[in-house]
Design an enzyme around this catalytic site. Structure first.
Site, PDB file in Angstrom:
ATOM      1  N   GLY A  11       0.821  -1.206   0.000  1.00 26.51           N
ATOM      2  CA  GLY A  11       0.000   0.000   0.000  1.00 26.51           C
ATOM      3  C   GLY A  11       0.854   1.255   0.000  1.00 26.51           C
ATOM      4  N   ASP A  12       0.201   2.401  -0.108  1.00 25.46           N
ATOM      5  CA  ASP A  12       0.865   3.702  -0.081  1.00 25.46           C
ATOM      6  C   ASP A  12       1.872   3.871  -1.209  1.00 25.46           C
ATOM      7  OD1 ASP A  12      -0.490   4.176   2.367  1.00 25.46           O
ATOM      8  OD2 ASP A  12       1.046   3.013   3.406  1.00 25.46           O
ATOM      9  N   LYS A  15      -0.879   5.392  -5.656  1.00 23.19           N
ATOM     10  CA  LYS A  15      -1.910   5.072  -6.655  1.00 23.19           C
ATOM     11  C   LYS A  15      -2.814   6.280  -6.939  1.00 23.19           C
ATOM     12  CE  LYS A  15      -3.259   1.763  -3.916  1.00 23.19           C
ATOM     13  NZ  LYS A  15      -2.178   1.705  -2.958  1.00 23.19           N
ATOM     14  N   GLY A  39      -5.887   5.776   2.035  1.00 22.52           N
ATOM     15  CA  GLY A  39      -5.705   7.221   2.020  1.00 22.52           C
ATOM     16  C   GLY A  39      -5.007   7.574   0.722  1.00 22.52           C
ATOM     17  N   HIS A  40      -5.761   8.018  -0.267  1.00 16.56           N
ATOM     18  CA  HIS A  40      -5.166   8.336  -1.566  1.00 16.56           C
ATOM     19  C   HIS A  40      -4.907   9.843  -1.645  1.00 16.56           C
ATOM     20  CE1 HIS A  40      -6.773   4.370  -3.493  1.00 16.56           C
ATOM     21  NE2 HIS A  40      -5.847   4.188  -2.574  1.00 16.56           N
ATOM     22  N   GLN A 223      -4.951  -0.194  -1.063  1.00 16.73           N
ATOM     23  CA  GLN A 223      -3.921  -1.005  -0.395  1.00 16.73           C
ATOM     24  C   GLN A 223      -2.962  -1.575  -1.453  1.00 16.73           C
ATOM     25  OE1 GLN A 223      -7.447  -1.857   0.817  1.00 16.73           O
ATOM     26  NE2 GLN A 223      -7.013  -0.007   1.940  1.00 16.73           N
ATOM     27  N   THR A 299      -3.902   7.945   6.441  1.00 16.77           N
ATOM     28  CA  THR A 299      -5.152   7.731   7.165  1.00 16.77           C
ATOM     29  C   THR A 299      -4.950   7.787   8.668  1.00 16.77           C
ATOM     30  OG1 THR A 299      -6.030   6.413   5.377  1.00 16.77           O
ATOM     31  CG2 THR A 299      -7.031   6.049   7.522  1.00 16.77           C
ATOM     32  N   LYS A 330       8.043   7.965  -6.385  1.00 14.76           N
ATOM     33  CA  LYS A 330       8.961   8.511  -5.364  1.00 14.76           C
ATOM     34  C   LYS A 330      10.432   8.255  -5.673  1.00 14.76           C
ATOM     35  CE  LYS A 330       6.691   9.377  -1.275  1.00 14.76           C
ATOM     36  NZ  LYS A 330       6.174   9.160   0.056  1.00 14.76           N
ATOM     37  N   GLY A 413       8.068  13.428  -7.891  1.00 13.69           N
ATOM     38  CA  GLY A 413       7.567  14.332  -6.858  1.00 13.69           C
ATOM     39  C   GLY A 413       6.071  14.132  -6.714  1.00 13.69           C
TER      40      GLY A 413
END
Ligand code: IMP
Length: 422
Positions: A11-12, A15, A39-40, A223, A299, A330, A413
């Protein structure tokens, strides 16, 4: 056809940003699983937005956003998400459609989540405590409360019956969870009132019609593949199928209607919550990734664990999902490292293996790394592949050769604009 976008790690991966970037190519964005545990994060025009249940295409006009049947919805959190978007004057009634078959998170689902985690003690999953597990348990146990139930005259009876059942289950856990049921229910009913102002649909039928009319659809996962209930690092996983098959069951789309599968991964790896993580770093390198990458849960705000890129795990995720294109996120966070490590094999039960085995706890698995040169340049202003340092391109090539799928986007970024198409 339906294109599919999902995360390949824990996850994270970023997306939300990529869905937002790709939305201009689609008529419909459809979320297929998970709930407000997600948490998008989207950043554009200097503003940051975090979406939990609402699909990431919501900021684009003329795009229909669908919350599919595989998603679980908390009316309280959903209302907050809608309120946070009020300044954009979005026409939610026609741009945000909700499947009647999606399941509802009741306040007592959240309490059960907390009780279950407390009872587990040190063995806790590290859940986001949003009630995800208990809601999916009610779904598969055939006790669930669905969005379509709100259209029944007697929905409150059903709600209270399920709540009573949950309260007796809470007694079983024998842990001290403080709550005020009256307040929780009042907040829930306010959320439901707002939710009922939106359009509930038979989303599978809507999507079938849309496909027949040639509409373009992007299915948005939440996720990551290593949190999948079947293929993730069980039991330290979420309670839904986060992998490609979850898009079929979570939207009612047949496998032969899936087109591209976009696999999103970070140039390194993060994990939030408990569970095994073979390439996890406990040194300065890990701290640097966490600091530069702002690795805190969108989140829960919890710090994320960081580690080197794991190609064994990435290849596993690529294969299970049938990924056709990769997107590396990233990359800028790795700028400045003299050298980088990439996991290419594991030592498992006395053997060197290149696939993800049944259990990857540190007592079973150690990692063999390939050492590669890092890059120093600040790449956050790069706009073209020609602006990227050769060492970064070599890093990408190693990944492509290992997993056998091309990297089509390199993100440099968090902003929409910091996206390089290859
Ligand atoms: P749950 O889905 O809230 O029950 O959490 C189960 C596990 O999945 C925990 O380790 C969470 O930290 C993790 N998890 C759930 N949702 C996300 C997410 O959106 N990003 C990253 N980790 C998540």
């Amino acid at each position: 056809m339906v294109d599919l976008l999902l995360g390949l790690q824990w996850g994270d991966e970023g997306k939300g940003k990529i869905v937002d970037v790709l939305t201009k190519n689609y008529d419909i964005i459809a979320r297929f699983q998970g709930g407000p545990n997600a948490g998008h994060t989207l950043i554009f025009d200097g503003n940051k937005h975090v979406l939990h249940t609402i699909p990431s295409g919501i900021f684009h006009d003329n795009v229909v956003n669908i919350v599919g049947n595989g998603v679980v919805i908390d009316p309280v959190i959903f209302k907050k998400e809608l309120d946070n978007l009020s300044k954009y004057h979005i026409d939610f009634k026609s741009n945000l459609l909700i499947s009647r078959k999606a399941h509802v998170i009741l306040p007592t689902h959240r309490l059960l989540d907390a009780a279950s985690e407390t009872a587990k003690g040190k063995a806790k999953i590290g859940s986001t405590l949003k009630g995800i597990g208990p809601t999916y348990m009610d779904k598969t146990g055939r006790n669930g409360f669905r969005i379509g139930d709100f259209e029944l005259d007697n929905w409150k009876e059903k709600f209270h019956a399920l709540t009573r059942k949950h309260l007796s289950m809470l007694d079983y856990f024998d842990v001290d969870i403080q709550f005020n049921l009256k307040e929780l229910e009042e907040e829930f009913f306010i959320g439901v009132k707002r939710l009922k102002e939106l359009s509930f649909i038979d989303s599978e039928e809507y999507l079938q019609q849309a496909m027949q009319h040639g509409k373009t659809i992007l299915a948005e996962g939440a996720q990551g593949s290593l949190l999948d209930i079947d293929f993730g690092t069980y039991p330290f996983v979420t309670s839904s199928n986060t992998t490609a098959a979850g898009a079929c069951t979570g939207l009612g789309v047949a496998p032969n209607k899936i087109g591209n599968v976009f696999g999103v991964f970070k140039a390194y790896v993060t994990r939030v919550g408990s569970g095994p993580f073979p390439t996890e770093l406990f040194d300065e390198n890990g701290k640097t990734m966490a600091k530069v990458g702002h690795e805190f849960g969108a989140t829960t705000g919890r710090p994320r664990r960081c580690g080197w890129l794991d190609l064994v795990a990435l290849k596993y995720a690529v294969e299970i999902n049938g990924v056709t294109q990769l997107m590396m996120m990233k990359s800028d966070v790795l700028s400045g490292f003299d050298s980088l490590q990439i996991a290419t094999t594991y030592n498992y039960k006395g053997k060197k293996i290149a696939h993800l085995p049944y259990n990857i706890e540190s007592k079973n698995v150690s990692v063999n790394y390939e050492n590669v040169s890092g890059w120093k340049a600040d790449i956050t202003k790069a706009t073209n592949v020609k602006d990227l340092p050769q060492n970064l391109l070599d890093y990408v090539k190693i990944i492509e050769d290992f997993v056998g799928v091309p990297v089509k986007i390199v993100s440099v970024g968090p902003d929409r604009k910091q996206t390089i198409f290859i």
